[in-house]
Motif scaffolding. Structure first.
Motif, PDB file in Angstrom:
ATOM      1  N   MET A  69     -19.442 -34.894  39.790  1.00  0.00           N
ATOM      2  CA  MET A  69     -18.206 -35.010  40.508  1.00  0.00           C
ATOM      3  C   MET A  69     -18.696 -35.348  41.948  1.00  0.00           C
ATOM      4  O   MET A  69     -19.342 -34.490  42.516  1.00  0.00           O
ATOM      5  CB  MET A  69     -17.159 -34.183  40.423  1.00  0.00           C
ATOM      6  N   ALA A 279     -16.319 -26.465  34.022  1.00  0.00           N
ATOM      7  CA  ALA A 279     -17.479 -25.756  33.995  1.00  0.00           C
ATOM      8  C   ALA A 279     -16.832 -24.114  34.024  1.00  0.00           C
ATOM      9  O   ALA A 279     -16.089 -24.060  35.094  1.00  0.00           O
ATOM     10  CB  ALA A 279     -18.430 -25.947  34.738  1.00  0.00           C
ATOM     11  N   ARG A 323     -25.506 -22.558  39.540  1.00  0.00           N
ATOM     12  CA  ARG A 323     -25.470 -23.036  40.889  1.00  0.00           C
ATOM     13  C   ARG A 323     -26.156 -22.075  41.782  1.00  0.00           C
ATOM     14  O   ARG A 323     -25.790 -20.961  41.795  1.00  0.00           O
ATOM     15  CB  ARG A 323     -23.957 -23.198  41.161  1.00  0.00           C
TER      16      ARG A 323
END
Ligand code: GLY
Length: 388
Positions: A69, A279, A323
């Protein structure tokens, strides 16, 4: 970098850098072969620098895991991070055009807009980036997202936000572009340590090769772009993993024209109908690998609340990744305190979005060619902000 056919030589004119910097023939080592590392390698190569990428395992890179995104407004960013992300968003089309020209591969950029749905118009109007979006009532929301679940009464359309097919297209195109510009790769090379010499300058990188051999590579310049694993090399770095699980479904082509960014779940429709569902955010998970029933259930429930008919679409893949986060959720960019070692990590939820600006800022700093406006953009993201 020498002896390349002329068609593969860097296309951009070499920049000279400042007199105190190493000569351009000395390679810059990129520690990490993920999206951020590759993007910096590419920009350095375009500036005429010789570059070597050391990559431990390309499949673990967050660039292969993320949904792609491009969502500064849909993510509700604010302050300096919003400014950095908006600048990156503006530069992405030109950045993608460079990668596509250098690689002869498409990156899958889709400026398709993102809709953020809300349960009430009051919630919508309080969203941090509401001023950048078009407010939608229920009827307009239904026009944007046919079949959206009944509990969503309002929305914001951010038509400037979008997506890129990071997993199937961008990463490959960037690797190909780097190779075309003469960047060297060592896949399976695990960086074990960073060695400092006299005066706090970078002296060498120690690594284990894919064949298990230990090597010491003397070097004067390197970029630490190891994502969630960055603190394994510099333990003082405030970077930690934030696990995310994802899945994908095969939707009918054109079933969804925009990304839907719901609370806790988002749906990203690729051009061929593949629907990426993300997510989870699992701060307690550390580096624990694998899918969990709770994580997958959260995605399934979020999907069905956003788009009930998607419950009937066939599942394709499930995956997870880590992440790289910092305490203030902003990236760590710029000098490291070891002369010659640069930081480019900690991009949290925004690595794909910030790759373009990160690459330009960090490559510009290394080459001594950064414009004043870019140096100002970089300034808030130094390690120093965590050291006072
Ligand atoms: N960029 C969205 C995420 O990290 O889940």
């Amino acid at each position: 970098c020498n002896g390349l056919p002329s068609s593969l030589k860097p296309r951009a004119p070499a920049m000279t850098g400042s007199p105190n910097r190493p000569k351009n023939r000395e390679p810059v080592l990129i520690l990490g072969g993920g999206l951020i590392g590759l993007a910096i390698a590419h920009q350095l190569a375009r500036r005429g620098r010789c570059v070597q990428v050391l990559s431990r395992r390309r499949s673990e890179a967050a660039g292969f895991v993320a949904a792609g995104m491009l969502a500064p407004h849909a993510e509700g960013l604010s302050g300096n991070l919003l400014a950095l992300a908006q600048t990156s968003l503006e530069r992405i089309p030109a950045w993608v055009a460079q990668i596509e020209a250098d690689s002869a591969l498409a990156c899958g950029l889709r400026p398709c807009g993102i809709v953020v749905p809300f349960r009430s118009s009051a919630e919508r109007d309080a969203y941090p980036t509401a001023a950048w979006g078009e407010p939608l009532g229920r009827a307009a929301l239904e026009r944007e997202i046919a079949g959206i679940g009944p509990s969503w009464r309002a929305g914001l359309l951010f038509s400037q936000d979008g997506q890129i097919d990071n997993r199937r297209q961008l990463m490959r195109a960037l690797e190909r572009a780097c190779v075309a510009l003469g960047v060297g790769f060592q896949e399976g090379a695990e960086v074990l340590a960073i060695e400092c010499g006299g005066g706090g300058a970078l002296a060498a990188i120690r690594l284990r090769t894919a064949a298990g051999e230990q090597q010491r590579l003397p070097c004067a310049e390197a970029v630490l772009a190891c994502g969630a694993w960055s603190a394994q090399l510099l333990p003082q770095l405030p970077v930690f993993p934030l696990k995310g699980q994802m899945l994908s479904l095969q939707a009918p082509r054109q079933a969804l024209k925009r990304v839907i960014f719901g609370p806790g779940t988002y749906l990203v429709p690729r051009a061929d109908g593949l629907l990426v569902v993300g997510a989870t955010s699992e701060p307690e998970a550390g580096f624990s690998e694998g899918l969990t029933p709770a994580g997958q259930r959260q995605l399934q429930e979020g999907l069905e609340a956003l788009l009930p008919e998607a419950a009937g679409w066939p599942p394709m893949e499930r995956w997870w990744g880590f992440r790289p986060c910092t305490p203030d959720q902003g990236p760590l960019l710029g000098e490291s305190g070891i002369r010659g070692l640069w930081l480019a990590t900690g991009h949290h939820r925004n690595g794909v979005l910030l790759a373009a600006i990160t690459a330009e800022l960090v490559a510009g700093e290394i080459c001594g060619s950064a414009k004043a406006e870019d140096r100002a953009l970089l300034e808030p993201w130094g390690w120093g902000r965590f050291q006072s």
